[in-house]
Scaffold this motif. Structure first.
Motif, PDB file in Angstrom:
ATOM      1  N   GLY A 179      35.199 -65.218  29.510  1.00 38.56           N
ATOM      2  CA  GLY A 179      35.103 -65.465  31.605  1.00 38.56           C
ATOM      3  C   GLY A 179      35.349 -64.122  31.408  1.00 38.56           C
ATOM      4  N   HIS A 180      36.923 -63.467  31.740  1.00 37.41           N
ATOM      5  CA  HIS A 180      37.304 -62.394  32.194  1.00 37.41           C
ATOM      6  C   HIS A 180      36.765 -61.703  31.183  1.00 37.41           C
ATOM      7  N   GLY A 181      35.753 -60.986  30.544  1.00 35.28           N
ATOM      8  CA  GLY A 181      35.081 -59.996  30.219  1.00 35.28           C
ATOM      9  C   GLY A 181      34.131 -59.758  30.773  1.00 35.28           C
ATOM     10  N   GLU A 182      33.804 -60.706  31.637  1.00 32.32           N
ATOM     11  CA  GLU A 182      32.412 -60.674  32.661  1.00 32.32           C
ATOM     12  C   GLU A 182      33.023 -60.112  34.082  1.00 32.32           C
ATOM     13  N   GLN A 183      33.582 -60.393  34.025  1.00 33.94           N
ATOM     14  CA  GLN A 183      34.592 -60.546  35.390  1.00 33.94           C
ATOM     15  C   GLN A 183      35.083 -58.671  35.293  1.00 33.94           C
ATOM     16  N   LEU A 184      35.448 -58.012  34.377  1.00 34.52           N
ATOM     17  CA  LEU A 184      35.537 -56.794  33.835  1.00 34.52           C
ATOM     18  C   LEU A 184      34.233 -55.692  33.818  1.00 34.52           C
ATOM     19  N   LEU A 185      33.758 -56.410  33.578  1.00 39.77           N
ATOM     20  CA  LEU A 185      32.502 -56.147  33.162  1.00 39.77           C
ATOM     21  C   LEU A 185      31.771 -55.989  35.093  1.00 39.77           C
ATOM     22  N   GLY A 186      31.593 -56.164  35.411  1.00 46.52           N
ATOM     23  CA  GLY A 186      31.506 -56.788  37.270  1.00 46.52           C
ATOM     24  C   GLY A 186      32.570 -55.429  37.678  1.00 46.52           C
ATOM     25  N   LEU A 187      33.495 -55.498  37.367  1.00 49.24           N
ATOM     26  CA  LEU A 187      33.743 -53.811  37.866  1.00 49.24           C
ATOM     27  C   LEU A 187      33.960 -52.982  37.778  1.00 49.24           C
ATOM     28  N   GLN A 188      33.386 -52.887  36.778  1.00 44.56           N
ATOM     29  CA  GLN A 188      32.457 -52.139  35.685  1.00 44.56           C
ATOM     30  C   GLN A 188      31.440 -51.369  36.452  1.00 44.56           C
ATOM     31  N   GLN A 189      31.111 -51.871  37.233  1.00 42.10           N
ATOM     32  CA  GLN A 189      28.970 -51.556  37.702  1.00 42.10           C
ATOM     33  C   GLN A 189      29.987 -51.399  38.662  1.00 42.10           C
ATOM     34  N   GLU A 190      31.090 -51.844  39.806  1.00 38.68           N
ATOM     35  CA  GLU A 190      32.099 -51.190  41.954  1.00 38.68           C
ATOM     36  C   GLU A 190      32.346 -50.451  41.020  1.00 38.68           C
ATOM     37  N   LEU A 191      32.992 -49.534  39.711  1.00 39.67           N
ATOM     38  CA  LEU A 191      33.751 -48.619  39.946  1.00 39.67           C
ATOM     39  C   LEU A 191      32.740 -47.373  39.556  1.00 39.67           C
ATOM     40  N   GLN A 192      31.755 -47.368  39.505  1.00 33.51           N
ATOM     41  CA  GLN A 192      30.452 -46.941  39.060  1.00 33.51           C
ATOM     42  C   GLN A 192      30.299 -45.846  40.752  1.00 33.51           C
ATOM     43  N   ASN A 252      32.431 -46.591  43.768  1.00 30.09           N
ATOM     44  CA  ASN A 252      33.588 -46.638  44.907  1.00 30.09           C
ATOM     45  C   ASN A 252      34.517 -46.512  44.024  1.00 30.09           C
ATOM     46  N   ILE A 253      35.998 -46.438  44.485  1.00 32.46           N
ATOM     47  CA  ILE A 253      36.999 -46.343  44.255  1.00 32.46           C
ATOM     48  C   ILE A 253      37.907 -47.302  45.089  1.00 32.46           C
ATOM     49  N   SER A 254      38.651 -48.002  45.414  1.00 32.75           N
ATOM     50  CA  SER A 254      39.818 -48.220  45.894  1.00 32.75           C
ATOM     51  C   SER A 254      41.014 -48.775  45.000  1.00 32.75           C
ATOM     52  N   ASP A 255      41.336 -48.766  46.086  1.00 30.96           N
ATOM     53  CA  ASP A 255      43.037 -49.587  45.749  1.00 30.96           C
ATOM     54  C   ASP A 255      43.076 -51.071  45.024  1.00 30.96           C
ATOM     55  N   LYS A 256      41.980 -52.018  45.669  1.00 27.82           N
ATOM     56  CA  LYS A 256      41.820 -53.480  45.329  1.00 27.82           C
ATOM     57  C   LYS A 256      41.302 -53.293  43.603  1.00 27.82           C
ATOM     58  N   LEU A 257      40.613 -52.730  43.591  1.00 28.95           N
ATOM     59  CA  LEU A 257      39.014 -52.441  42.450  1.00 28.95           C
ATOM     60  C   LEU A 257      40.477 -51.997  41.017  1.00 28.95           C
ATOM     61  N   LEU A 258      40.879 -51.396  41.743  1.00 30.26           N
ATOM     62  CA  LEU A 258      42.093 -50.084  40.358  1.00 30.26           C
ATOM     63  C   LEU A 258      42.664 -51.597  40.199  1.00 30.26           C
ATOM     64  N   LYS A 259      43.512 -52.012  40.555  1.00 26.86           N
ATOM     65  CA  LYS A 259      44.335 -53.609  40.930  1.00 26.86           C
ATOM     66  C   LYS A 259      43.781 -54.543  39.978  1.00 26.86           C
ATOM     67  N   ASN A 260      42.227 -54.625  40.101  1.00 29.72           N
ATOM     68  CA  ASN A 260      41.535 -55.695  39.630  1.00 29.72           C
ATOM     69  C   ASN A 260      41.305 -55.126  38.212  1.00 29.72           C
ATOM     70  N   LEU A 261      41.148 -54.093  37.459  1.00 24.79           N
ATOM     71  CA  LEU A 261      41.097 -53.549  36.221  1.00 24.79           C
ATOM     72  C   LEU A 261      42.057 -53.267  35.869  1.00 24.79           C
ATOM     73  N   LYS A 262      43.340 -53.562  36.216  1.00 21.21           N
ATOM     74  CA  LYS A 262      44.497 -53.447  35.293  1.00 21.21           C
ATOM     75  C   LYS A 262      44.044 -54.848  34.913  1.00 21.21           C
ATOM     76  N   ARG A 263      44.633 -55.644  35.931  1.00 21.96           N
ATOM     77  CA  ARG A 263      44.929 -56.695  35.629  1.00 21.96           C
ATOM     78  C   ARG A 263      43.573 -57.812  34.179  1.00 21.96           C
ATOM     79  N   GLU A 264      42.493 -57.242  34.854  1.00 23.03           N
ATOM     80  CA  GLU A 264      41.612 -57.869  33.969  1.00 23.03           C
ATOM     81  C   GLU A 264      41.931 -57.173  31.906  1.00 23.03           C
ATOM     82  N   LEU A 265      42.281 -56.070  32.164  1.00 23.06           N
ATOM     83  CA  LEU A 265      42.609 -55.298  31.217  1.00 23.06           C
ATOM     84  C   LEU A 265      43.669 -55.809  30.871  1.00 23.06           C
ATOM     85  N   VAL A 266      44.990 -55.668  31.425  1.00 23.93           N
ATOM     86  CA  VAL A 266      46.355 -56.297  30.733  1.00 23.93           C
ATOM     87  C   VAL A 266      45.409 -57.824  30.176  1.00 23.93           C
TER      88      VAL A 266
END
Length: 450
Positions: free
Chosen positions: A233-246, A248-262
């Motif tokens: 479930g959370h891996g799927e969210q991380l992979l969605g963020l991976q797509q977004e990351l390619q 743009n970069i935003s503080d919200k995106l980076l915060k969400n990336l950290k949340r899912e990785l942790v």
């Protein structure tokens, strides 16, 4: 004609990287000699006018198999997450491409499709692919690797191209499938195709697919099952963020990336699967970018207060930030987060967890992290808070409440330490006295503030 469960990985890979994928040792050495086959498959998907099959969670297709034979198939989804799907698949041989609705009850469906379709069915869309397949003899399993090129057609103007790789478990342990996916993702940029051909075909018709709820809350089940469901479930969210990351970069995106990785790090720790260096590297990279962006913003505020119009430090900070952002986006474009998800799933799947209940393992992990807090371990505090968000275990939730204040303080200290380290690195790489003076102004400001 027996009831069976289809376990399958669906990946997207570029044409150049497809050649690299097929040449990898983990793939090439597993290919059974003489197993390659090429076929043209034409599959038509059907439903009633009011989508009765879809409402029952059923996909029904009739396929021309490219060798003069035909087959009707019913698929019902059991679970789907982070590229790995498990579905009940029932196959019925046909004498022609005409849809047949009876015969599935005795295969294990429990009822006939004709009961849902008293007025018959109509075609929704057609999938045509050129499929090249290879049989893979893996350690503890046999799989089929299929390379599909083709299209989904739903009317004259509604066309969606298909370029994907499917790896289906034919027999044996699905852990071998996870191992293979992790090995491939560590060497070749691959991405997960979360949508089945059925879901993509529905989208062409303007029909929204039903999304089955994914269990993400750990608690009363077997710990291995619970952890794997949460990683999916959370891996799927991380992979969605991976797509977004390619893009743009935003503080919200980076915060969400950290949340899912942790969170994924905490799940691996519960399984006592060991640390995973690639995850830690990506987590540090995300934190470095966040830290540099925040340091840039801080220096701009200091410049505004001091009415400074030009700054050598600003140029250095901008260049360093751009470099780290590029590294992070290249990592995303290389599919590094895909590698992390598959590797963690494989590690947890292979972990020796016996028949332990999830809340027992969670309590043990939380206790270990609480002991590390006496050493001011930020990762322990982060793990406790992350795990509490995805479990129903009272001990974890209570521990997270108790550690929130300490986590904020430890995080603040970590940010200040990162800023000092980044400023020192910039100064050491520069001969400009102005850069040193401006870096000193930032350090002086921080000392005064704290």
């Amino acid at each position: 004609m027996a009831k069976n469960t289809e376990i399958e990985l669906k990946l997207v890979v570029s044409k150049d990287n497809l050649k690299k994928l097929l040449a990898l040792d983990c793939v090439a050495k597993a290919v059974r000699e003489g197993s390659m086959q090429k076929r043209k498959l034409v599959s038509s998907y059907y439903d009633t006018e009011d989508l009765a099959f879809k409402r029952q969670g059923i996909a029904y297709r009739v396929r021309s198999k490219g060798d003069g034979t035909y087959e009707a198939t019913v698929k019902t989804r059991i679970a789907n997450g982070a590229g790995l799907s498990e579905r009940v698949e029932l196959n019925l041989p046909l004498s022609s491409a005409r849809a047949k609705l009876d015969g599935f009850a005795e295969l294990g469906l429990g009822f006939e499709l004709s009961e849902l379709a008293p007025n018959g069915v109509s075609k929704l869309f057609t999938v045509t692919v050129q499929r090249t397949t290879y049989i893979l003899d893996l350690e503890g399993a046999v799989a089929e690797l299929a390379v599909d090129h083709g299209k989904i057609v739903a009317g004259k103007d509604n066309v969606d191209p298909i370029d994907e790789v499917e790896i289906e478990l034919l027999e044996g342990d699905k852990g071998a499938l996870l191992d293979l996916a992790a090995a491939i993702a560590s060497q070749v940029p691959v991405f997960v195709e979360k949508r089945s051909k059925f879901v993509r075909g529905l989208a062409l018709r303007g029909i929204m697919a039903d999304v089955a709820p994914v269990k993400e809350k750990l608690g009363n089940g077997l710990v291995k099952d619970e952890l794997l469901a949460a990683i999916a479930g959370h891996g799927e969210q991380l992979l969605g963020l991976q797509q977004e990351l390619q893009q743009n970069i935003s503080d919200k995106l980076l915060k969400n990336l950290k949340r899912e990785l942790v969170l994924l790090r905490s799940l691996a720790a519960v399984a006592q699967a060991g640390s995973y260096e690639r995850l830690e590297e990506l987590l540090k990279l995300v934190e470095d970018v966040r830290s540099l962006l925040a340091l840039q913003a801080l220096w701009q505020r200091i410049m505004a207060k001091g009415k400074l119009e030009r700054s050598s430090l600003q140029k250095k900070l901008s260049a360093e930030t751009k470099d780290r952002v590029t590294t992070l986006q290249v990592s995303a474009a290389d599919g590094c987060f895909t590698e992390v998800v598959f590797a963690l799933a494989s590690m947890v799947y292979k972990a020796d967890l016996a028949e332990e209940i999830a809340d027992v393992s969670i309590k043990a992990a939380v206790k270990q992290w609480q002991q590390k807090l006496t050493e001011s371990d930020l990762s322990a505090a982060e793990n406790i808070c992350a795990l509490a968000r995805c479990c129903n275990v009272k001990a974890a939730v209570k521990a997270a409440e108790a550690v929130k204040k300490q986590r904020r303080q430890l995080n603040k200290q970590a940010v200040l330490a990162a800023w000092q380290e980044q400023l020192q690195a910039i100064c050491e790489a520069s001969t400009s006295k102005l850069v040193y003076r401006e870096a000193g102004m930032v350090v002086g400001y921080l000392l005064a503030k704290n």
